[in-house]
Motif scaffolding. Structure first.
Motif, PDB file in Angstrom:
ATOM      1  N   GLU A 239      29.707  44.903  84.702  1.00  0.00           N
ATOM      2  CA  GLU A 239      29.987  46.052  83.843  1.00  0.00           C
ATOM      3  C   GLU A 239      31.453  46.130  83.437  1.00  0.00           C
ATOM      4  N   HIS A 317      28.802  60.072  80.084  1.00  0.00           N
ATOM      5  CA  HIS A 317      28.193  59.986  78.754  1.00  0.00           C
ATOM      6  C   HIS A 317      27.461  61.264  78.346  1.00  0.00           C
ATOM      7  N   LYS A 427      16.670  46.831  73.801  1.00  0.00           N
ATOM      8  CA  LYS A 427      17.892  47.502  73.348  1.00  0.00           C
ATOM      9  C   LYS A 427      17.923  47.654  71.833  1.00  0.00           C
ATOM     10  N   GLN A 435      22.319  56.211  71.769  1.00  0.00           N
ATOM     11  CA  GLN A 435      23.120  55.228  72.503  1.00  0.00           C
ATOM     12  C   GLN A 435      22.307  54.661  73.665  1.00  0.00           C
ATOM     13  N   ILE A 437      22.241  52.384  77.025  1.00  0.00           N
ATOM     14  CA  ILE A 437      23.127  51.872  78.070  1.00  0.00           C
ATOM     15  C   ILE A 437      22.287  51.196  79.142  1.00  0.00           C
ATOM     16  N   ARG A 443      30.254  47.306  78.980  1.00  0.00           N
ATOM     17  CA  ARG A 443      30.234  48.335  77.948  1.00  0.00           C
ATOM     18  C   ARG A 443      31.608  48.467  77.341  1.00  0.00           C
ATOM     19  N   GLU A 444      31.653  48.630  76.017  1.00  0.00           N
ATOM     20  CA  GLU A 444      32.917  48.614  75.296  1.00  0.00           C
ATOM     21  C   GLU A 444      33.915  49.666  75.795  1.00  0.00           C
ATOM     22  N   GLU A 445      33.394  50.799  76.254  1.00  0.00           N
ATOM     23  CA  GLU A 445      34.332  51.842  76.703  1.00  0.00           C
ATOM     24  C   GLU A 445      35.107  51.433  77.937  1.00  0.00           C
ATOM     25  N   ARG A 446      34.663  50.348  78.575  1.00  0.00           N
ATOM     26  CA  ARG A 446      35.377  49.857  79.745  1.00  0.00           C
ATOM     27  C   ARG A 446      36.473  48.874  79.369  1.00  0.00           C
TER      28      ARG A 446
END
Length: 448
Positions: A239, A317, A427, A435, A437, A443-446
């Protein structure tokens, strides 16, 4: 080995494993007496009604009713059978051990019945116990109350089953192998002969002394939990690394025959009535014998992290004042058991943090209600659970959930966040629904 033809079996304890054992053995032509100290399970079985919920159990009982009877009378059960399987609870103790109080109580009653019997009888303990329990807690009680000698007048085996709730009958009739810990060769021969008649196909039977069988049973469960936690450890790592996907990694390393893909799934922690407690009990037993099982302790630590990890992901989220829907309360599909369920634990944790929760499960709603009480809302359908939520998390991979339509996630014109812990949905199909997950995937937010 001299073949001993066994015809009559008794099973002490008509719970999640005992009742299916009665039905499975009867389906192979054996006359089976089920015994339970509680009158309701015995009466239900005697009337052809499954005393517990389990896949195909009612069907097997109905089909083999002529070979099944039930009683609360130990003397009747022992005098009218040649082998007695004891599958009573061995509840966890505060320090992590497994209590044998019900085993000893059953042993006393069996011993008293054996005093009235002249023929050789086999007592087979199936309940999970710690090393030394059969020889220290079961056999002495049997000898004391029967006035007879183990290995001469009766025999004892430790003979645990390796089953999963939801597929108990299938696992009983088609096991990977059978484990027999025997007090003496004659007793082992009798039990092996029984299993050779029970199975339609040749199955590996491992015979050994009792203590080795006790170690082997709990060691196998602990090894499986280690494999699960290893995959979840990889999921946490994946992740955080751009481009990483735990399923790709585990599929590759699982191809190696030294590892294998079974149970190597980066998803949620292990749960249920066996794995968590057996892992802790094995560590307890090791400390009792003067050593430590550091790998088992690490496995338990990793597993305990999973509920908080997923709860934190949900909160990250969830929009302000948002509501969470949890799909899955049973610890695994095809059962209503919620012991140490990850879905129930997540619901409980988030409710303590004052997050509004709505839950749904095909079978486990009543059992979950006994645990969660009024902390959460209970949806009467899958659709209503999703409709009441801004974020939905799939915590049990039920077949019903695998067929979810993206349209459900756009109810009321609102797009929702979907956390698919088991990656059972496509997906790409859910891109327009909100969204999506998945656990174990970068994940891009990471991104740094």
């Amino acid at each position: 080995m001299k073949k001993t033809k066994i015809k009559n079996i008794s099973v002490i304890g008509l719970g999640k494993l005992g009742a299916p054992m009665v039905a499975a053995f009867a389906s192979r032509g054996f006359q089976v007496i089920g015994l339970d100290q509680k009158s309701v399970p015995a009466q239900k079985l005697q009337n052809g009604i499954a005393p517990v919920l389990e896949t195909d159990l009612q069907k097997f009982i109905r089909a083999n009713k002529k070979r099944i009877s039930a009683t609360e009378d130990y003397t009747r059960a022992i005098l009218n059978s040649e082998i007695t399987f004891v599958i009573v609870p061995t509840p966890s103790e505060i320090r992590g051990g497994l209590s044998t109080k019900y085993v000893k109580a059953a042993a006393q009653r069996i011993g008293e019945a054996l005093r009235k019997k002249t023929a050789f009888h086999v007592v087979s303990l199936t309940s999970t116990v710690l090393p030394g329990s059969t020889e220290n807690d079961l056999i002495p009680v049997l000898e004391k109350h029967s006035g007879k000698k183990c290995g001469r007048d009766f025999g004892v085996t430790y003979n645990p089953e390796f089953i999963a709730l939801g597929s108990v009958i299938k696992n009983l009739l088609h096991p990977d192998f059978t484990l027999i810990g025997e007090s003496d060769k004659k007793t082992g021969d009798i039990l092996e002969s029984f299993y050779n008649d029970l199975y339609e196909h040749t199955t590996s039977i491992k015979r050994m002394n009792i203590v080795n069988a006790e170690i082997a049973k709990i060691a196998l469960n602990t090894y499986v939990t280690t494999k699960i936690s290893y995959a979840n450890m990889l999921a946490e790592l994946c992740e955080k690394i751009p481009g990483a996907n735990v399923d790709t990694v585990t599929d590759a390393i699982g191809t190696d025959t030294r590892i294998g893909t079974k149970y190597l799934k980066g998803a949620m922690g292990y749960a249920g009535p066996c794995f968590p407690r057996d892992n802790r009990a094995f560590s307890y037993a090791a400390r009792k014998f003067g050593t430590r099982l550091l790998l088992a302790e690490a496995t338990d630590t990793i597993n305990k992290r999973q509920v908080k990890r997923i709860a934190t992901l949900i909160e990250r989220h969830l929009k302000k004042n948002g509501k969470v829907g949890i799909l899955g309360l049973a610890y695994k599909p095809d059962t209503n058991v919620v012991e140490e369920s990850q879905g129930v634990a997540i619901a409980s944790l988030l409710s303590r943090r004052r997050v509004p929760i709505t839950v749904y499960d095909p079978l486990a709603m009543d059992n979950a209600r006994r645990v969660l009480g009024n902390k959460v809302h209970y949806a009467t359908s899958l659709k209503k659970c999703i409709a009441a939520s801004n974020l939905v998390v799939i915590t049990t991979p039920w077949e019903e959930f695998r067929k979810l339509s993206p349209a459900l996630f756009k109810q009321g014109g609102h797009k929702r966040v979907l956390i698919d812990c088991w990656k059972i949905l496509n997906k790409n199909s859910f891109k327009t629904a909100g969204q999506y997950i998945a656990l174990g995937v970068f994940r891009e937010e990471r991104a740094p």
